[in-house]
Structure formats: structure tokens, C-alpha cells
Write an enzyme that holds these catalytic residues in place. Structure first.
Site: not given
Ligand code: COA
Length: 205
Positions: A65, A132, A141
Site C-alpha cells: 500500500g 476523461h 493511489h
């Protein structure tokens, strides 16, 4: 059946394993703190064992992580000959025009939109959306339920906590942390931790 090595058998690694198994991979974990089996998958050794065995797998995904640690392991394993792969959960929706870098994981219910570019070793976690033309550098993350509007840029190794929302055209620097539930409506400089609605640097709460 292709064989995937996952570095890290903690919560995140187990989630990655579930997506990978659903897309046809056979899985072995490598982990410094666990042995035996995790969710039925063999823990075949430690992180340094994987370094020695990197070429023996069809693919490797680093499921750690901490963003900088994940990027360092990707670099290290690649220098040992590893093939770093992406894992995309079958329920993730990815535009045909999006580019997704090696070592990136797209979790259940995530979405990557038209023209989006994701670097290496990113995590787009459960039900997070990248609209987009967003541009995410390596090691970003997005925690569960993050929503990026269109054309957002995020620098290397930044971490957006669960439920953050980001206005369109925003630029977020590298090594930024955004707390759970933040609404980011203005640019964020490198190394800042921001929280709140609207998001402000933590020191100025
Ligand atoms: C922002 C964050 C990193 C701060 O963690 P921390 O440095 O340990 O900070 P603390 O929990 O000690 O909180 C410090 C202060 O900030 C406040 N605070 C912390 N996070 C906040 C948030 N997201 N929004 C508003 N205020 C917040 C706390 O209430 C506390 O205020 P106080 O001093 O008035 O009591 C953490 O709260 C956070 O949001 N982490 C993201 C977790 C996440 O998304 N995990 C997903 C894993 S997949």
C-alpha cells in the site's frame, strides 16, 4: 495456467489476488510476515526470495500500500528480470483510449475514462473513478470511492483517501496526501497533506 506472484499478502494483496484469480491467474504470494497459505494461495517465500525467483513467474504485481515502497519494489524486481503486469478486475470499466501502466491495479467497480493516462504501480481502488483525460503519474493511489473529474493531473506517489472528490482541471503535486472525504477544488502543492470541504492544508485547519 499463467502464474502470478503477488508481493504482499495483507488486505490489499488478498483483494488483488481475488481479481487476478477471476481473470485466470494461478497465484503465489510472497510476504515477509506470513507463511503457509492465505485464502488458499501458497505463501512461497519472503520479498527477497521473490527477488531471486522473479524470472520464474509469468507476471508479478506488487501489492504494497505504501506508494514509494511499492514503486521501489517494482524497480528492484524489474532489475531482477521480473515481468511487471497490470491486474484489472473483471468488473472494472476501462476506456479503449486509456493507457494503464505496468504494475497498476484496477479494483472492483472502478472506471478509467476516455484518454486517461495512468503511470506504473498505481492503485485505482474499489469503485474509484478517473474521468476523461486525467493524468496520473507513477505510484498514485486512489482509495475506495475517489472521484476525479475530467482533466485532473496527479503527481508521483500521491494518495487520495476514501471518498475524495476532485474538481475538473485541478493539478495535484507529488507525495500529496488527501484525507478521507476531502473535496479538492484548487491545486495542491507537492508534499502537502490536505483535508476537508473544501480541502485545506492540515496545518491550517
Ligand atoms: C488525513 C490523514 C492522513 C491524517 O491522519 P493523521 O496525521 O493520523 O491525523 P489525525 O487522525 O491525528 O488527525 C489530526 C486532526 O485532523 C483531523 N482530520 C484527520 N483527517 C481528517 C479528514 N479526513 N477530514 C477532516 N479532518 C481530519 C482530525 O479530526 C484531527 O483534528 P483535531 O486535531 O482537531 O482533533 C487521515 O485522517 C486520513 O484521512 N487518511 C486516509 C485514510 C484512507 O483513506 N484510507 C484508505 C485506505 S485504502
Amino acid at each position: 495456467m499463467k502464474h502470478l506472484a503477488i508481493l504482499g499478502a495483507g488486505g490489499h494483496g488478498r483483494v488483488v489476488a481475488e481479481s487476478a484469480a477471476a481473470t485466470g491467474w494461478r497465484i503465489s504470494f510472497f510476504d515477509d510476515a506470513r507463511t503457509g497459505r492465505v485464502d488458499g494461495h501458497l505463501v512461497a517465500g519472503s520479498a527477497s526470495d521473490l527477488k531471486g525467483a522473479a524470472t520464474g513467474y509469468d507476471g508479478i504485481l506488487v501489492a504494497i500500500g505504501t506508494n514509494r515502497t511499492r514503486l521501489n519494489w517494482i524497480k528492484c524486481l524489474r532489475s531482477s528480470g521480473a515481468t511487471i503486469v497490470t491486474v484489472i478486475d473483471p468488473s472494472s470499466k476501462v476506456s479503449a483510449s486509456a493507457v494503464v501502466g505496468a504494475g497498476t491495479y484496477l479494483a472492483s467497480g472502478s472506471m478509467v475514462g476516455t484518454g486517461a493516462r495512468l503511470g506504473e504501480g498505481c492503485i485505482v481502488n474499489t469503485a474509484a473513478t478517473v474521468d476523461h483525460d486525467c493524468d496520473l503519474a507513477d505510484g498514485v493511489h486512489l482509495s475506495p470511492g475517489v472521484h476525479l473529474s475530467g482533466n485532473v493531473t496527479i503527481g508521483e506517489a500521491s494518495w487520495l483517501g476514501t471518498g475524495c472528490s476532485v474538481r475538473n482541471d485541478i493539478v495535484i503535486g507529488r507525495d500529496v496526501v488527501a484525507g478521507v472525504g476531502s473535496a479538492i477544488v484548487s491545486d495542491v502543492a507537492n508534499d502537502q497533506t490536505v483535508v476537508g470541504v473544501p480541502a485545506r492544508p492540515m496545518g491550517r485547519l
